[in-house]
Enzyme design. Structure first.
Site, short mmCIF file in Angstrom:
data_model
loop_
_atom_site.label_atom_id
_atom_site.label_comp_id
_atom_site.label_asym_id
_atom_site.label_seq_id
_atom_site.Cartn_x
_atom_site.Cartn_y
_atom_site.Cartn_z
CB CYS A 10 -18.81 5.69 69.98
SG CYS A 10 -20.38 5.72 70.85
CB SER A 11 -22.55 2.05 67.36
OG SER A 11 -23.04 1.85 68.68
#
Length: 113
Positions: A10-11
């Site tokens: 997840c960024s």
């Protein structure tokens, strides 16, 4: 010690971890998809966040849409759903000194450091 419930894919989660590293925080990284939080841990996390368990649910996940969307579950049942399917847990969640924040937006994490 600062905890981060982290998903490396997840960024936003990677962004929060980078922020903690930049601030030289002593970090405990919990990859919650590999090591799912317990019911007690999630209950405590929800209390620290000051939200309902449903507010910690990722409603865009396939498992939510297939099994939970439209259901009127109580708080305990939502916690049980996150224990059974940790992908449902919103991310990242950062905990420090009895306070917690969901890192969306990242400024919420800064507020508890």
């Amino acid at each position: 010690m600062t905890k981060i419930y982290h998903n490396p894919r997840c960024s936003k989660s990677r962004q929060a971890l980078a922020l903690l590293e930049e601030k030289n925080e002593n970090i405990e990284i919990i990859e919650y998809l590999k090591s799912s939080p317990t019911k007690a841990e999630l209950t405590e996390l929800v209390a620290m966040l000051g939200i309902s368990p449903l507010d910690l649910i990722r409603k865009g996940e396939a498992i939510y849409k297939e099994e939970y969307k439209g259901k009127d579950l109580n708080d305990e049942a939502w916690i049980d759903a996150m224990v059974a399917h940790p992908i449902l847990i919103e991310r990242p969640v950062v905990v420090k000194n009895g306070k917690a924040a969901i890192g969306r937006p990242i400024e919420k994490v800064i507020d508890i450091l």
